[in-house]
Motif scaffolding. Structure first.
Motif, PDB file in Angstrom:
ATOM      1  N   SER A 201     -10.681 -25.113  26.633  1.00 58.07           N
ATOM      2  CA  SER A 201     -10.445 -26.551  26.553  1.00 58.07           C
ATOM      3  C   SER A 201      -9.503 -26.909  25.411  1.00 58.07           C
ATOM      4  O   SER A 201      -8.938 -27.986  25.420  1.00 58.07           O
ATOM      5  CB  SER A 201     -11.760 -27.312  26.431  1.00 58.07           C
TER       6      SER A 201
ATOM      7  N   SER B 180      -4.573 -24.736  40.012  1.00 56.16           N
ATOM      8  CA  SER B 180      -5.871 -24.229  39.599  1.00 56.16           C
ATOM      9  C   SER B 180      -6.711 -23.913  40.830  1.00 56.16           C
ATOM     10  O   SER B 180      -6.651 -24.619  41.826  1.00 56.16           O
ATOM     11  CB  SER B 180      -6.520 -25.317  38.734  1.00 56.16           C
TER      12      SER B 180
ATOM     13  N   GLU C 273      -9.921 -23.893  43.114  1.00 52.41           N
ATOM     14  CA  GLU C 273     -10.856 -25.019  43.249  1.00 52.41           C
ATOM     15  C   GLU C 273     -12.198 -24.738  42.578  1.00 52.41           C
ATOM     16  O   GLU C 273     -12.933 -25.657  42.272  1.00 52.41           O
ATOM     17  CB  GLU C 273     -11.076 -25.372  44.730  1.00 52.41           C
TER      18      GLU C 273
ATOM     19  N   ASN D 269     -12.637 -23.147  39.625  1.00 53.95           N
ATOM     20  CA  ASN D 269     -12.503 -22.816  38.205  1.00 53.95           C
ATOM     21  C   ASN D 269     -13.588 -23.496  37.381  1.00 53.95           C
ATOM     22  O   ASN D 269     -14.096 -24.553  37.737  1.00 53.95           O
ATOM     23  CB  ASN D 269     -11.125 -23.227  37.695  1.00 53.95           C
TER      24      ASN D 269
ATOM     25  N   ALA E  10     -15.716 -25.393  34.386  1.00 54.49           N
ATOM     26  CA  ALA E  10     -15.566 -26.729  33.799  1.00 54.49           C
ATOM     27  C   ALA E  10     -14.683 -26.722  32.559  1.00 54.49           C
ATOM     28  O   ALA E  10     -13.947 -27.675  32.323  1.00 54.49           O
ATOM     29  CB  ALA E  10     -16.937 -27.284  33.437  1.00 54.49           C
TER      30      ALA E  10
ATOM     31  N   CYS F 121     -11.195 -27.101  33.570  1.00 55.65           N
ATOM     32  CA  CYS F 121     -10.920 -28.462  34.037  1.00 55.65           C
ATOM     33  C   CYS F 121     -10.727 -29.409  32.862  1.00 55.65           C
ATOM     34  O   CYS F 121      -9.833 -30.261  32.885  1.00 55.65           O
ATOM     35  CB  CYS F 121     -12.055 -28.966  34.913  1.00 55.65           C
TER      36      CYS F 121
ATOM     37  N   VAL G  72      -7.400 -28.675  31.244  1.00 55.03           N
ATOM     38  CA  VAL G  72      -6.318 -29.129  32.106  1.00 55.03           C
ATOM     39  C   VAL G  72      -6.171 -30.645  32.021  1.00 55.03           C
ATOM     40  O   VAL G  72      -5.072 -31.180  31.944  1.00 55.03           O
ATOM     41  CB  VAL G  72      -6.608 -28.672  33.556  1.00 55.03           C
ATOM     42  N   ARG G  73      -7.296 -31.333  31.978  1.00 52.73           N
ATOM     43  CA  ARG G  73      -7.250 -32.788  31.917  1.00 52.73           C
ATOM     44  C   ARG G  73      -6.655 -33.270  30.603  1.00 52.73           C
ATOM     45  O   ARG G  73      -5.988 -34.292  30.551  1.00 52.73           O
ATOM     46  CB  ARG G  73      -8.654 -33.351  32.079  1.00 52.73           C
TER      47      ARG G  73
ATOM     48  N   ILE H 225      -1.719 -31.671  38.179  1.00 51.42           N
ATOM     49  CA  ILE H 225      -2.684 -30.673  38.624  1.00 51.42           C
ATOM     50  C   ILE H 225      -2.673 -30.589  40.138  1.00 51.42           C
ATOM     51  O   ILE H 225      -2.716 -31.612  40.823  1.00 51.42           O
ATOM     52  CB  ILE H 225      -4.107 -31.053  38.164  1.00 51.42           C
TER      53      ILE H 225
ATOM     54  N   ILE I 267      -4.541 -28.129  43.338  1.00 55.12           N
ATOM     55  CA  ILE I 267      -5.660 -27.203  43.513  1.00 55.12           C
ATOM     56  C   ILE I 267      -5.472 -26.419  44.803  1.00 55.12           C
ATOM     57  O   ILE I 267      -5.028 -26.974  45.809  1.00 55.12           O
ATOM     58  CB  ILE I 267      -6.977 -28.003  43.529  1.00 55.12           C
TER      59      ILE I 267
ATOM     60  N   THR J 134      -8.622 -33.622  48.782  1.00 52.13           N
ATOM     61  CA  THR J 134      -7.581 -33.438  47.781  1.00 52.13           C
ATOM     62  C   THR J 134      -6.306 -34.055  48.322  1.00 52.13           C
ATOM     63  O   THR J 134      -5.786 -33.648  49.342  1.00 52.13           O
ATOM     64  CB  THR J 134      -7.348 -31.952  47.497  1.00 52.13           C
TER      65      THR J 134
ATOM     66  N   THR K 128     -20.897 -31.846  28.601  1.00 54.53           N
ATOM     67  CA  THR K 128     -20.214 -30.700  29.237  1.00 54.53           C
ATOM     68  C   THR K 128     -20.231 -29.455  28.366  1.00 54.53           C
ATOM     69  O   THR K 128     -20.524 -28.375  28.852  1.00 54.53           O
ATOM     70  CB  THR K 128     -18.744 -31.032  29.569  1.00 54.53           C
TER      71      THR K 128
END
Lengths: 630, 517
Positions: A260, A275, A277, A279, A281, A284, A287-288, A294, A296, B70, B365
């Protein structure tokens, strides 16, 4: 057919009977006291109350006088049979199976959807009426699932090795709260990510850790760039680079944060991340944060990846149609919920054509896959230099914590400065580093070369690569003693790498045996046959807590992990086993027997293909593991 | 002719009529079919237009269901259709940038000047590069816990019993009893109902914020909060309003304007949060907690307070700002602190009511998806709390040392001391015309200033005092701040040693600045 409830009560009765009998006579212990092996060490007597589960504390077949085990059986099982070994290596003569998906009968799907529907309905009704009639309970509106709190966050104590000691708890208010009874139960641990069994309280790497605590204390007091760097960091990073087979590497103090906080430093606006689908957390989140576009692709589906690549490269950035600055494909080496192995040969082939950058998260595969334990690149025998970024964690195979990123030196130096962890996150603690160095060096094997008098080992982070590797002199990937801290003295079995080789081969055998065994018993199993993650498909969410409880009340108790949405798709709830090198063949037998029994009651056997009885599976284990079609 | 065709078609027609009636009776045999028929009849009402409309609706619903979740731009108006050959050419032509731009000369120097410590870190570490022993004013060792023998002993015991790694996330048998003990210890120490342990200090708050703040919620945050908070806010996707750095008047104005805005738009009442730091990592300013709590209660906000620096350093026994200002910790909804900084171990925590804590056990998280912290680091944290409880004099020493450092540096020419006078981290920057920390001009030359500061750092390391610049990610922070040197005070040094060290820093500053004139 017995029902689940009757089964649970019956097991409890037998357990109680077993306890009362064991108080009088303890079979098979006298023989052990003469043997040189450490079976239940004296240090372990903190949990002496649990010796009712003899097959967990003592081996079923007592060791002979010539077998010397240096491990505690509860942490790392004793297994001297050389037949129970296997080598994890990709066979290029066979086509690669991207993902084996077996569909259950329709009625299972139907029942699953109905029970999901009822679950939702009940949840909404509970919220609707609860908010009006029982305000005090709903002041917070926690999305809490009563059943799952019983299965999740089960507190444990002691070493999470071959066995684990769980703190008994029960609930009197329908799982709103849990009360601890104060009792402890030792259970077979098929859940921890302890692939190579390096999680041990005594012996092995822990001597090195002890020494490091005495020398360095427990903290580095600061971030890497602001006065928290120590010589241990530098040598550990050099070792990781050597282990993975790249120019340089950096270490971060948390595996999750490695993804992260470093992905945003790699790509930004004007770049694209492709990425998988499924992958994790942490990817994610990274990436965010990065601000990149992005896209997938379907899980491990190379044709989907290729068509996506053709589309995005030809189209360029949305609206402006400018060419992408960079395209970064992020995949995992071994997927933590599916047990699938990435189709690396194909991706590397695509990389040649489409020139994207490749980032592989080896959180689960490093140490666990490949004949030398070097992860997916080793498994497929692909040079690590052909991959741009290799990321991994130390939590799983090395029994430590934290993560690393390995790659070319320019890249790693850039990440050291521009990644978020460098200036803001605390440096990894010295004892953790010691565990990493000791376990990693033992997998590589140490060459006791004479210490060079004028070492070119530059110790600033910039020059942290050890002198260029001379491949002719050193056997594959072995580490010269001069790269280890001077105070670290590994026991001979660890230093020459034989112990770790045994561990890697035992892990390969155990995972393949469990995988093949469960399949032969008729379960639906996902994933690759060498993967140390073995997901057993349960489908119906209602069966999850029951499965956990029934496995826990089996004799000997077994702790299992069950996962469902959001970690998996809605309808494919599953139990996930993580066999380890520390398990013996008998342990895997126990798991198979338990699954056979519980799975029969819960109606989980929906797999197709040839079925064997449980006894046949256990007897023909070696044949099963080495057979081609597993 | 006509009749002959109708004769020829008769068996066909009768067959059709027969099968139609068969179908009809079959249809009515299906349970619930009468309802469907009634619905179709009543919606039709002798108007085919209505039926067509219904049909379109059904088709649309089916299409929506079948559409892939998606979103692809394939059907968008910006999509250009290429032939396979053209795609091949485009792929061939495309040259990506290298993944990493090589470091500039300045960045190279920055990286190579990072001090590496040989042996244990503490008040007097040995540097690897020179082999010299230096006085440490850079590392976070506020209460002097580094190298504490009791902590080491406890860690060794833990190692024996638990091994090192936890080998799993907290949900999957990674919750060890020592984690629960430390959580309990922290909660009891602070006086909150419960607390939750994260395995890295930095990732704590960037996970706590998105666990509570969702899209549509309102966050009111200080303009120069630390990087972790910025990332947390970014992930949360909430609406953010910023108030001026450590200016509670500006906060109040912002709160009022948010309320006005809501009334004007007649929007629904959403969750609202104030996020700020106890002692700001960036400049050492301290927030006026009683006033902040008053505002939060008045305008009905929840407060997320980052006490990463102040926990373990402020107050009589290190409970942080709540102890210093005598504010009950329960008034702060989410109190985030660092076990790594304050307790000299690793990880972070979030303390609050048990509801707040339990919520994070499912929604935090980096709690859920990360392996829990090694057992021996957790017990080290517990031991550190015992140490803080039993040795309140340590923090008095710390305050003494802070005063000593500030006294020397305040008299130094050419620099400006920043932050609150009790803050254990002391930032100073070069004295220029501009007094505020925030930089507004775009053309501001950070690098030149950083170079001067780095010269000061290098000079003082050469003279036996370990210093560091406060490192920031230029271009990634929301608000760029002036380059500073950050001193971390420690209780492990005596007042005399600290004064001497501060004197060395002063001499270095004077030397470097006079060289430049």
């Amino acid at each position: 057919m017995p029902t689940a409830v009757s089964y649970l009560s019956a097991v409890q009765q037998t357990n109680a009977r077993g306890r009362s009998r064991d108080n009088f006579s303890v079979p098979s212990t006298p023989a052990l006291s003469l043997s040189p092996s450490i079976t239940a060490s004296s240090e372990d007597n903190a949990f002496s109350e649990d010796d009712e589960n003899n097959c967990l504390v003592y081996p079923i077949t007592p060791p002979t006088s010539e077998q010397i085990f240096t491990t505690v059986h509860t942490e790392f099982g004793h297994c001297a049979n050389e037949a129970y070994r296997c080598v994890s290596k990709h066979d290029y003569t066979k086509p690669f199976e991207e993902r084996t998906i077996e569909e259950p009968p329709y009625y299972v799907f139907f029942a699953t959807h109905i029970s999901l529907f009822i679950l939702h309905l009940l949840g909404h009704m509970r919220d609707f009426f609860g908010k009006r009639f029982a305000k005090s309970y709903f002041a917070h509106l926690i999305p809490q699932n009563g059943c799952m709190t019983d299965c999740l966050c089960q507190p444990v104590t002691g070493v999470p090795g071959r066995t684990i000691v769980i703190l008994d708890r029960h609930s009197i208010d329908n799982n709103y709260t849990q009360t601890y009874t104060g009792g402890k139960t030792r259970a077979l641990n098929i859940s921890s990510y302890n692939y190579l069994g390096f999680s041990q309280g005594g012996g092995c790497c822990s001597d090195a850790v002890k020494e490091s605590i005495r020398r360095y204390g427990v903290s580095d007091c600061g971030t890497r760039l602001e006065g928290g760097s120590s010589e241990l960091h530098v040598s550990a990073e050099a070792l990781v680079a050597r282990f993975v087979g790249t120019e340089d590497a950096l270490i971060s103090s948390m595996g999750f944060a490695t993804n992260s906080t470093f992905i945003p430093a790699l790509v930004g606006k004007g770049s694209l991340i492709i990425s998988d689908e499924l992958n994790h957390a942490s990817i994610c989140i990274g990436v965010r944060q990065s601000g990149a576009y992005i896209r997938i692709f379907k899980h491990n589906d190379m044709s989907s990846l290729e068509s996506l690549l053709r589309e995005v490269i030809s189209q360029g950035q949305p609206k402006t149609h400018r060419a992408w600055k960079k395209v970064l494909v992020i995949v995992e080496g071994l997927y933590s919920m599916e047990g699938t192995v990435v189709n690396l040969p194909k991706i590397v082939e695509l990389k040649q054509i489409y020139k994207f950058h490749l980032y592989i998260d080896e959180a689960h595969s490093i140490g666990a896959l490949g004949p030398h334990g070097r992860g997916v690149t080793d498994y497929f025998n692909i040079p690590p230099s052909s991959i741009d970024v290799l990321m991994g964690t130390f939590t799983k195979s090395f029994g430590a914590a934290g993560g690393y990123i390995a790659g070319p030196k320019t890249l790693i130096d850039c990440l050291r400065l521009r990644g978020h962890s460098g200036p803001y996150a605390e440096a990894i603690a010295p004892p953790v580093l010691a565990q990493i160095v000791a376990s990693m060096a033992s997998i590589m094997g140490v060459v006791s070369a004479p210490r060079p008098t004028n070492s070119t080992f530059s110790l600033s982070p910039v020059g942290s690569i050890v002198t260029p590797r001379d491949k002719t002199k050193e056997p594959l990937g072995m580490v010269p003693a001069s790269s280890l801290p001077t105070w670290m003295n590994l026991p001979p079995a660890l230093a020459d790498g034989s112990e770790a080789r045994m561990r890697i081969r035992r892990l390969a055998f155990n995972s393949r045996y469990l995988h093949a065994g469960l399949k032969k018993l008729g379960f639906i199993i996902y994933g690759h046959s060498f993967s140390p993650i073995v997901p057993l498909l349960i489908f119906n969410p209602g069966k999850l807590p029951t499965f956990v409880r029934m496995m826990r009340s089996y004799s000997p108790p077994i702790v299992v992990v069950v996962v469902t949405y959001p970690a998996t798709p809605f309808e494919t709830a599953r139990a996930r086993f993580c066999p380890s090198a520390s398990h013996t063949k008998e342990d895997i037998d126990i798991v198979l027997r338990a699954c056979d029994e519980v799975g029969g009651i819960l109606d989980l056997k929906h797999g197709s293909g040839e079925r064997w009885g449980i006894n046949t599976v256990c007897e023909r284990a070696v044949e099963l593991v080495h057979s081609v079609n597993v | 002719m006509d009749s002959s065709t109708s004769v020829a078609l008769e068996p066909v027609l009768s067959f059709l009529a027969f099968s139609l009636s068969k179908l009809e009776s079959g249809f009515y045999r299906i349970p619930g079919s009468a309802v469907v028929a009634r619905y179709v009849k009543s919606s039709h009402q002798n108007d085919p237009g209505r039926t067509i409309l219904e049909l379109i609706l059904v088709i649309f619903a089916i299409r929506t269901l079948l559409q892939s979740r998606t979103r692809t731009d394939r059907s968008g108006k910006h999509f250009i259709k290429f032939s396979e050959k053209e795609i091949d050419e485009l792929v061939d032509e495309w040259v990506p940038e290298p993944l990493a731009q090589p470091l500039t000369e300045w960045e190279q120097r920055d990286l190579s000047s990072v001090p590496v410590i040989s042996g244990p870190n503490g008040p007097k570490p040995k540097l690897l590069a020179t082999g010299k022993i230096v006085t440490n004013l850079a590392s976070f060792n506020f209460a002097g816990l580094a190298g504490n023998e009791k902590v080491k002993e406890r860690a060794l015991e833990t190692l024996q019993k638990y091994g090192l790694g936890s080998c799993g996330p907290p949900g999957f048998y990674g919750t060890i009893d020592v984690h629960l003990d430390l959580e309990h210890d922290i909660a009891e120490f602070l006086g909150t109902e419960a607390s939750i342990l994260y395995s890295q200090g930095f990732s704590t708050i960037s996970s706590v914020i998105p666990a509570f703040c969702k899209r549509g919620d309102i966050i009111v945050a200080d303009r120069s909060v630390n990087f972790a908070i910025q990332k947390g806010i970014l992930i949360s996707r909430s609406t953010v309003r910023w108030f001026d750095h450590n200016d509670l008047k500006s906060l109040e104005d912002t709160l009022i304007s948010v309320e006005k805005e809501r009334k004007k738009r007649k929007g629904p009442l959403t969750r609202r949060f104030i996020i700020t730091e106890g002692i700001f990592e960036r400049d050492g300013e301290m927030v006026d907690l009683p006033k902040l709590v008053e505002l939060k209660l008045k305008y009905k906000y929840r407060l997320i307070l980052d006490e990463s620096i102040s926990f373990g350093t402020m107050g009589r026994t290190g409970r942080g700002l709540t102890e210093l200002y005598n504010v009950p910790a329960e008034q702060i909804d989410m109190l985030v602190g660092s076990v790594a900084n304050g307790l000299c171990s690793a990880g972070g925590f979030c303390a609050g009511s048990s509801i707040v804590v339990d919520h994070q056990r499912i929604n935090g998280t980096s709690f859920v998806f990360s392996a829990s912290m090694p057992a021996l680091l957790a017990t080290s944290g517990s031991e550190a709390i015992i140490f803080l409880r039993n040795n309140p004099s340590v923090l008095l020493n710390l305050q003494d040392n802070i005063r000593a450092i500030r006294a020397v540096l305040e008299k130094t020419e050419g620099i400006t001391l920043l932050g609150h006078r009790a803050s254990p981290i002391i930032h100073f920057c070069l004295r220029t015309q501009q007094q505020s920390l925030a930089v507004t001009q775009l053309t501001y030359d950070y690098e030149a200033e950083e170079r001067i500061l780095q010269d000061i750092v290098d000079d003082s390391i050469a003279n036996g005092v370990l210093l560091t610049r406060a490192k920031h990610l230029r271009g990634q922070e929301m608000v760029e701040s002036r380059p500073t040197i950050r001193i971390a005070a420690t209780a492990a040094l005596s007042r005399k040693e600290v004064e001497k060290a501060a004197g060395v820093v002063k001499a270095s500053v004077t030397r470097i600045l006079s060289k430049r004139r």
